[in-house]
Scaffold this active site. Structure first.
Site, PDB file in Angstrom:
ATOM      1  CB  CYS A  23      37.391  35.387  35.422  1.00  0.00           C
ATOM      2  SG  CYS A  23      38.127  34.943  33.835  1.00  0.00           S
ATOM      3  CG  ASN A  61      38.676  37.152  28.879  1.00  0.00           C
ATOM      4  OD1 ASN A  61      38.879  37.751  27.838  1.00  0.00           O
ATOM      5  ND2 ASN A  61      37.529  36.544  29.099  1.00  0.00           N
ATOM      6  CB  CYS A  67      39.819  29.430  33.358  1.00  0.00           C
ATOM      7  SG  CYS A  67      41.526  28.893  33.107  1.00  0.00           S
ATOM      8  NE  ARG A  68      37.838  32.103  37.548  1.00  0.00           N
ATOM      9  CZ  ARG A  68      38.240  32.860  38.550  1.00  0.00           C
ATOM     10  NH1 ARG A  68      37.633  32.755  39.726  1.00  0.00           N
ATOM     11  NH2 ARG A  68      39.232  33.713  38.407  1.00  0.00           N
ATOM     12  CB  SER A  69      35.057  35.549  32.145  1.00  0.00           C
ATOM     13  OG  SER A  69      36.338  35.741  31.627  1.00  0.00           O
ATOM     14  CG  ASP A 123      41.554  30.841  38.913  1.00  0.00           C
ATOM     15  OD1 ASP A 123      41.488  30.069  37.925  1.00  0.00           O
ATOM     16  OD2 ASP A 123      42.235  31.873  38.934  1.00  0.00           O
TER      17      ASP A 123
HETATM   18  P1  4NP Z   1      40.557  32.702  34.940  1.00  0.00           P
HETATM   19  O1  4NP Z   1      41.800  31.800  35.405  1.00  0.00           O
HETATM   20  O2  4NP Z   1      40.617  33.966  35.766  1.00  0.00           O
HETATM   21  O3  4NP Z   1      39.361  31.870  35.261  1.00  0.00           O
HETATM   22  O4  4NP Z   1      40.758  32.951  33.464  1.00  0.00           O
HETATM   23  C1  4NP Z   1      43.110  32.284  35.350  1.00  0.00           C
HETATM   24  C2  4NP Z   1      43.829  32.152  34.179  1.00  0.00           C
HETATM   25  C3  4NP Z   1      45.123  32.606  34.123  1.00  0.00           C
HETATM   26  C4  4NP Z   1      45.703  33.192  35.230  1.00  0.00           C
HETATM   27  C5  4NP Z   1      44.980  33.333  36.392  1.00  0.00           C
HETATM   28  C6  4NP Z   1      43.682  32.878  36.449  1.00  0.00           C
HETATM   29  N1  4NP Z   1      47.033  33.634  35.164  1.00  0.00           N
HETATM   30  O5  4NP Z   1      47.569  34.076  36.208  1.00  0.00           O
HETATM   31  O6  4NP Z   1      47.677  33.606  34.101  1.00  0.00           O
END
Ligand code: 4NP
Length: 150
Positions: free
Chosen positions: A9, A12, A14-16, A123
């Protein structure tokens, strides 16, 4: 030899990490290795987001052994399947691929349950807790399909 799967994702956190934890719970670890990474490096070395940890725990999974990693071009050599969470991750990862074999490894994870429909795992980072339950359910359905196939 083990089949190696990488969940990708943006952050790294939240989703992955959820996708990694869910798929690990559905496969034989002697046969399938599962990891995750982000296309961005802001959260390298960090635990998953507390909301992901909490939703995983609610469903009986512990993902607190995971730490943030950044996707690298070397991952194309290591992994057999690279599942990305959304179209933006898809573009970012494909851009780093050096040949057709590497490109073929990359797939939108929700293609497993909505083939050819280009559906993103939303997201949940800026949303509330409900978003995480929603993401968990989508990933659970997709990982069930992946586990059956591997
Ligand atoms: P993820 O969500 O891609 O599902 O881990 C996010 C977590 C952090 C950020 C963006 C998306 N960030 O910009 O810090």
């Amino acid at each position: 030899m083990k089949t190696k799967v990488l969940m990708v994702c943006l952050g790294n956190i939240c989703r992955s990490p959820l996708a990694e934890g869910i798929l690990k719970s559905k496969v034989d670890s002697n046969k399938v290795e599962v990891a995750s990474a982000g296309t961005g490096g802001w959260h390298v070395g960090e635990l998953p987001d507390p909301r992901s940890i909490s939703i995983a725990k609610k469903h009986g999974l512990d993902i607190t052994d995971q730490r943030g990693k950044k996707f690298s071009t070397y991952d194309f050599e290591i992994y057999d399947h690279i599942f990305v969470m959304d179209n933006s991750n898809f573009r970012d990862v494909i851009q780093l691929a050096q040949n057709e074999t590497e490109k073929q490894k990359v797939q939108l994870i929700l293609d497993e349950i909505f083939p050819g429909e280009n559906v993103d795992v939303p997201d949940p980072y800026y949303g509330g807790d409900f978003g995480f339950e929603n993401v968990f359910q989508m990933l659970n359905d997709a990982c069930e399909k992946i586990a059956q196939r591997l």
